[in-house]
Design an enzyme around this catalytic site. Sequence first.
Site, PDB file in Angstrom:
ATOM      1  CB  ILE A  97      -0.970  -0.028   1.216  1.00  9.07           C
ATOM      2  CG1 ILE A  97      -2.120   0.946   1.040  1.00  9.07           C
ATOM      3  CG2 ILE A  97      -0.222   0.181   2.529  1.00  9.07           C
ATOM      4  CD1 ILE A  97      -3.271   0.730   2.031  1.00  9.07           C
ATOM      5  CB  CYS A  98       1.896   3.884  -1.804  1.00  9.57           C
ATOM      6  SG  CYS A  98       1.042   4.006  -3.393  1.00  9.57           S
ATOM      7  NE  ARG A  99      -1.793  11.771  -0.837  1.00  6.28           N
ATOM      8  CZ  ARG A  99      -2.425  12.401  -1.820  1.00  6.28           C
ATOM      9  NH1 ARG A  99      -2.192  12.089  -3.077  1.00  6.28           N
ATOM     10  NH2 ARG A  99      -3.286  13.357  -1.547  1.00  6.28           N
TER      11      ARG A  99
END
Length: 109
Positions: free
Chosen positions: A60-62
């Site tokens: 996951i990232c932004r």
Amino acid sequence: MPTAQVTDLEDGDFLLDVREDDEWQAGHVAGALHIPISEFVARYGELTEAAPQDGRVHVICRSGGRSAQVTMYLVQQGIDAVNVDGGMQVWAAAGRPVVNEKGEPGHVI
């Protein structure tokens, strides 16, 4: 690219957060492993030690761009990895808990 929806994740699923330190400090998923994408290659061993041997790595990232890059790399290494579609923005919008470094309610930047 293998992807998972935020709504598909369950408590206890292994989550790798590849956002940078300032993003992590503002708000993250409790229990996630944090390795910023800028340090990922150098710290790859931390992932292999922490990840479940027979489980999936949810990256996951932004918003999903950086995590997509890491997911593709992990898949090439033979790891069962999926990109979390929409990232932390969708996580927070879905009402899933976000905490800061102190374990208090956090926010996504």
